[in-house]
Motif scaffolding. Structure first.
Motif, mmCIF file in Angstrom:
data_model
loop_
_atom_site.group_PDB
_atom_site.id
_atom_site.type_symbol
_atom_site.label_atom_id
_atom_site.label_comp_id
_atom_site.label_asym_id
_atom_site.label_seq_id
_atom_site.Cartn_x
_atom_site.Cartn_y
_atom_site.Cartn_z
ATOM 1 N N THR A 52 22.840 69.658 -32.404
ATOM 2 C CA THR A 52 22.116 70.777 -31.808
ATOM 3 C C THR A 52 22.743 71.287 -30.517
ATOM 4 N N LEU A 53 23.684 70.522 -29.939
ATOM 5 C CA LEU A 53 24.274 70.916 -28.662
ATOM 6 C C LEU A 53 25.747 71.299 -28.803
ATOM 7 N N SER A 54 26.183 71.616 -30.001
ATOM 8 C CA SER A 54 27.576 72.001 -30.224
ATOM 9 C C SER A 54 27.947 73.188 -29.347
ATOM 10 N N ARG A 95 24.104 59.959 -26.309
ATOM 11 C CA ARG A 95 23.180 60.744 -27.131
ATOM 12 C C ARG A 95 23.526 62.231 -27.078
ATOM 13 N N LEU A 96 23.819 62.753 -25.884
ATOM 14 C CA LEU A 96 24.174 64.168 -25.774
ATOM 15 C C LEU A 96 25.459 64.466 -26.537
ATOM 16 N N ALA A 97 26.409 63.543 -26.484
ATOM 17 C CA ALA A 97 27.652 63.709 -27.231
ATOM 18 C C ALA A 97 27.390 63.670 -28.732
ATOM 19 N N ALA A 98 26.510 62.768 -29.167
ATOM 20 C CA ALA A 98 26.164 62.682 -30.583
ATOM 21 C C ALA A 98 25.534 63.985 -31.075
ATOM 22 N N GLY A 123 33.111 60.168 -32.779
ATOM 23 C CA GLY A 123 33.353 61.549 -33.190
ATOM 24 C C GLY A 123 32.950 62.599 -32.186
ATOM 25 N N GLY A 124 32.582 62.168 -30.977
ATOM 26 C CA GLY A 124 32.191 63.115 -29.942
ATOM 27 C C GLY A 124 33.310 63.405 -28.973
ATOM 28 N N GLY A 125 33.002 64.191 -27.953
ATOM 29 C CA GLY A 125 33.986 64.551 -26.938
ATOM 30 C C GLY A 125 33.515 64.160 -25.562
#
Length: 258
Positions: free
Chosen positions: A4-6, A26-29, A56-58
């Motif tokens: 949702t935060l892409s 969590r925010l990265a996920a 898989g996040g940044g």
């Protein structure tokens, strides 16, 4: 998990361990690129960023000690530099700012010292205030500011009187800042955890089975809180679903001392 935060960039202060790390992960996920801030734990911050990347996040790390002269200037300078290195461009916008870093010293009223008082206010109140003030040109319209407060603001815990007043000040800052930034559709909220199993609480919380069970009993849900309990609420407030919530203190204590 729906990301949702892409396309969003998040900054989480003090995110090398415990609650801050859980929030960053969590925010990265959820798809955000996360700036993992540390004051002095560069290795732990790197481990947090590595875990995010592995999932898989940044994420990128940046360091700045808070609560000292020139701290906020260094904070934003390091953020700009490390983000540019990571992304390859000089865009500096911030969509989500989580003021998580905090110092909690056990100082009863009778023995509290000016030095400890000043340190806690410098880190817990002054730093978030000026991070937002000096970061105004970076905060995106429609963004989120989330301050990590504490349930101690409604409990008379005499051994953390100074810490409790710093979190009370942070909640007032949240309320007023919500009005200041409302014209740009930026929401500002506080999240107030209860007793959480963190590194900083380990000494007394895990001292013996009785300490653990007594703490668990303080919650209506009968357990000690986990960092993820806090991170999930922060993620909600960072999302579009929380667009109509601002100026609030969200209790995340499992119903402590109801």
């Amino acid at each position: 998990m729906v990301r949702t935060l892409s396309g969003k960039t998040a900054v989480v202060t003090g995110s090398s361990r415990s609650i801050g790390r859980a929030i960053a992960e969590r925010l990265a996920a959820d798809g955000a690129l996360v700036g993992v801030h540390y004051s002095n734990g560069s290795q732990a911050a790197a481990e947090t960023a590595d875990a995010i990347e592995a999932a898989g996040g940044g994420a990128f790390t940046f360091g700045a000690e808070l609560g000292v002269d020139g701290d906020v200037r260094q904070f934003w300078s390091e953020f700009d530099e490390q983000r540019a290195k990571y992304t390859g461009h000089d865009k500096t916008g911030v969509d989500i700012l989580v003021n998580n870093v905090g110092v909690a010293l056990r100082d009863p009223f009778e023995t509290a010292t000016p030095a400890d008082f000043d340190k806690m206010y410098a880190v817990n109140v002054r730093a978030p205030f000026f991070i937002v003030q000096q970061g105004m040109d970076r905060l995106s319209a429609g963004g989120r500011v989330i301050n990590i407060s504490s349930v101690v603001t409604r409990l008379a815990l005499t051994d953390v009187i100074v810490y409790g007043t710093t979190k009370g000040a942070l909640d007032t800052f949240t309320l007023i800042l919500a009005k200041v930034l409302g014209g740009r559709s930026i929401t500002v909220n506080s999240v107030a955890p209860g007793f959480i199993d963190t590194d900083s609480n380990a000494e007394w919380l895990r001292a013996d089975e009785q300490s653990w069970s007594d703490t668990a009993a303080k919650s209506a849900l009968g357990r000690v809180g986990r960092s993820e309990d806090v991170a999930d609420v922060v993620a909600f407030l960072a999302s579009e679903d929380a667009r109509w919530i601002t100026g609030q203190v969200i209790d995340v204590s499992g119903g402590t001392r109801l």
